[in-house]
Motif scaffolding. Structure first.
Motif, PDB file in Angstrom:
ATOM      1  N   VAL A   1     -10.913 -16.318 -30.832  1.00 56.54           N
ATOM      2  CA  VAL A   1     -12.197 -16.665 -30.957  1.00 56.54           C
ATOM      3  C   VAL A   1     -11.842 -17.797 -29.876  1.00 56.54           C
ATOM      4  O   VAL A   1     -12.368 -17.490 -28.246  1.00 56.54           O
ATOM      5  CB  VAL A   1     -12.870 -16.577 -31.703  1.00 56.54           C
ATOM      6  CG1 VAL A   1     -13.844 -17.701 -30.955  1.00 56.54           C
ATOM      7  CG2 VAL A   1     -13.138 -15.626 -32.353  1.00 56.54           C
ATOM      8  N   VAL A   2     -10.522 -19.174 -29.963  1.00 55.21           N
ATOM      9  CA  VAL A   2     -10.714 -19.964 -29.141  1.00 55.21           C
ATOM     10  C   VAL A   2      -9.621 -18.929 -27.327  1.00 55.21           C
ATOM     11  O   VAL A   2     -10.422 -19.595 -26.298  1.00 55.21           O
ATOM     12  CB  VAL A   2      -9.955 -20.983 -29.708  1.00 55.21           C
ATOM     13  CG1 VAL A   2      -9.278 -21.603 -28.367  1.00 55.21           C
ATOM     14  CG2 VAL A   2     -10.844 -21.816 -30.708  1.00 55.21           C
ATOM     15  N   ALA A   3      -8.572 -18.288 -28.176  1.00 54.67           N
ATOM     16  CA  ALA A   3      -8.346 -17.737 -26.852  1.00 54.67           C
ATOM     17  C   ALA A   3      -8.910 -17.101 -26.274  1.00 54.67           C
ATOM     18  O   ALA A   3      -8.749 -16.743 -24.522  1.00 54.67           O
ATOM     19  CB  ALA A   3      -6.672 -16.743 -27.263  1.00 54.67           C
TER      20      ALA A   3
ATOM     21  N   SER B   1      -9.471 -17.678 -21.911  1.00 59.34           N
ATOM     22  CA  SER B   1      -9.525 -16.979 -20.550  1.00 59.34           C
ATOM     23  C   SER B   1      -9.822 -16.423 -19.755  1.00 59.34           C
ATOM     24  O   SER B   1      -9.945 -16.416 -18.530  1.00 59.34           O
ATOM     25  CB  SER B   1      -9.095 -15.917 -21.685  1.00 59.34           C
ATOM     26  OG  SER B   1      -8.586 -14.246 -21.106  1.00 59.34           O
ATOM     27  N   ALA B   2     -12.023 -16.360 -20.934  1.00 60.45           N
ATOM     28  CA  ALA B   2     -13.043 -16.304 -19.801  1.00 60.45           C
ATOM     29  C   ALA B   2     -13.200 -17.854 -18.520  1.00 60.45           C
ATOM     30  O   ALA B   2     -13.538 -17.579 -17.580  1.00 60.45           O
ATOM     31  CB  ALA B   2     -14.027 -16.096 -20.902  1.00 60.45           C
ATOM     32  N   LYS B   3     -12.866 -19.086 -19.645  1.00 55.45           N
ATOM     33  CA  LYS B   3     -12.964 -20.165 -18.761  1.00 55.45           C
ATOM     34  C   LYS B   3     -11.946 -20.211 -17.614  1.00 55.45           C
ATOM     35  O   LYS B   3     -12.319 -20.295 -16.320  1.00 55.45           O
ATOM     36  CB  LYS B   3     -12.743 -21.651 -19.558  1.00 55.45           C
ATOM     37  CG  LYS B   3     -14.084 -21.730 -20.157  1.00 55.45           C
ATOM     38  CD  LYS B   3     -13.836 -22.622 -21.490  1.00 55.45           C
ATOM     39  CE  LYS B   3     -13.028 -24.190 -20.716  1.00 55.45           C
ATOM     40  NZ  LYS B   3     -12.454 -25.048 -22.139  1.00 55.45           N
ATOM     41  N   LYS B   4     -10.889 -19.601 -18.242  1.00 55.89           N
ATOM     42  CA  LYS B   4      -9.843 -19.927 -17.131  1.00 55.89           C
ATOM     43  C   LYS B   4      -9.898 -18.872 -15.642  1.00 55.89           C
ATOM     44  O   LYS B   4     -10.154 -18.858 -14.286  1.00 55.89           O
ATOM     45  CB  LYS B   4      -8.872 -19.327 -17.450  1.00 55.89           C
ATOM     46  CG  LYS B   4      -7.393 -19.042 -16.223  1.00 55.89           C
ATOM     47  CD  LYS B   4      -6.325 -18.702 -17.013  1.00 55.89           C
ATOM     48  CE  LYS B   4      -4.948 -18.502 -15.934  1.00 55.89           C
ATOM     49  NZ  LYS B   4      -4.077 -17.315 -16.563  1.00 55.89           N
TER      50      LYS B   4
ATOM     51  N   LYS C   1     -13.059 -17.458  -9.998  1.00 54.59           N
ATOM     52  CA  LYS C   1     -13.694 -16.891  -9.384  1.00 54.59           C
ATOM     53  C   LYS C   1     -14.509 -17.877  -8.251  1.00 54.59           C
ATOM     54  O   LYS C   1     -14.566 -17.080  -7.296  1.00 54.59           O
ATOM     55  CB  LYS C   1     -14.856 -16.323 -10.145  1.00 54.59           C
ATOM     56  CG  LYS C   1     -13.650 -14.433 -10.542  1.00 54.59           C
ATOM     57  CD  LYS C   1     -13.564 -13.694  -9.952  1.00 54.59           C
ATOM     58  CE  LYS C   1     -13.099 -12.657  -9.979  1.00 54.59           C
ATOM     59  NZ  LYS C   1     -12.156 -12.178  -9.389  1.00 54.59           N
ATOM     60  N   VAL C   2     -14.415 -18.997  -9.343  1.00 56.15           N
ATOM     61  CA  VAL C   2     -15.468 -20.111  -8.310  1.00 56.15           C
ATOM     62  C   VAL C   2     -14.555 -20.856  -7.221  1.00 56.15           C
ATOM     63  O   VAL C   2     -14.948 -20.338  -6.259  1.00 56.15           O
ATOM     64  CB  VAL C   2     -15.484 -21.448  -9.438  1.00 56.15           C
ATOM     65  CG1 VAL C   2     -15.771 -22.564  -8.198  1.00 56.15           C
ATOM     66  CG2 VAL C   2     -17.224 -21.155 -10.445  1.00 56.15           C
ATOM     67  N   ASN C   3     -13.268 -20.481  -7.515  1.00 53.11           N
ATOM     68  CA  ASN C   3     -12.379 -20.769  -6.369  1.00 53.11           C
ATOM     69  C   ASN C   3     -11.779 -19.965  -5.515  1.00 53.11           C
ATOM     70  O   ASN C   3     -12.254 -20.452  -4.158  1.00 53.11           O
ATOM     71  CB  ASN C   3     -11.002 -21.512  -7.205  1.00 53.11           C
ATOM     72  CG  ASN C   3     -10.780 -22.598  -7.352  1.00 53.11           C
ATOM     73  OD1 ASN C   3     -11.680 -23.170  -7.911  1.00 53.11           O
ATOM     74  ND2 ASN C   3      -9.887 -22.908  -9.044  1.00 53.11           N
TER      75      ASN C   3
END
Length: 68
Positions: free
Chosen positions: A11-13, A17-20, A25-27
């Motif tokens: 779950v943490v992975a 991964s989603a945060k990365k 995408k923001v960048n």
């Protein structure tokens, strides 16, 4: 107990991964924004050379009008 730890780790992975992906995408969007702003300012300057003085003050004007 080991199964719970593996589940938690998975779950943490997924979250990391989603945060990365979100940061990437923001960048990408920021790069597109800066490119479009630069293109617009460059074209505008060609058509209206005197406006460059106003554009030099844009950051200050933006802060005054769009605080927040």
């Amino acid at each position: 107990m080991e199964e719970i730890r593996r589940t938690f780790t998975k779950v943490v992975a997924i979250i990391e991964s989603a945060k990365k992906n979100a940061y990437q995408k923001v960048n990408e969007e920021l790069i597109h924004m800066y490119w479009h702003v630069g293109q617009f300012v460059s074209e505008r300057q060609k058509q209206h050379p005197m406006e460059i003085r106003l554009l030099m003050n844009f950051p200050d004007i933006y802060k005054i009008h769009f605080q927040g």
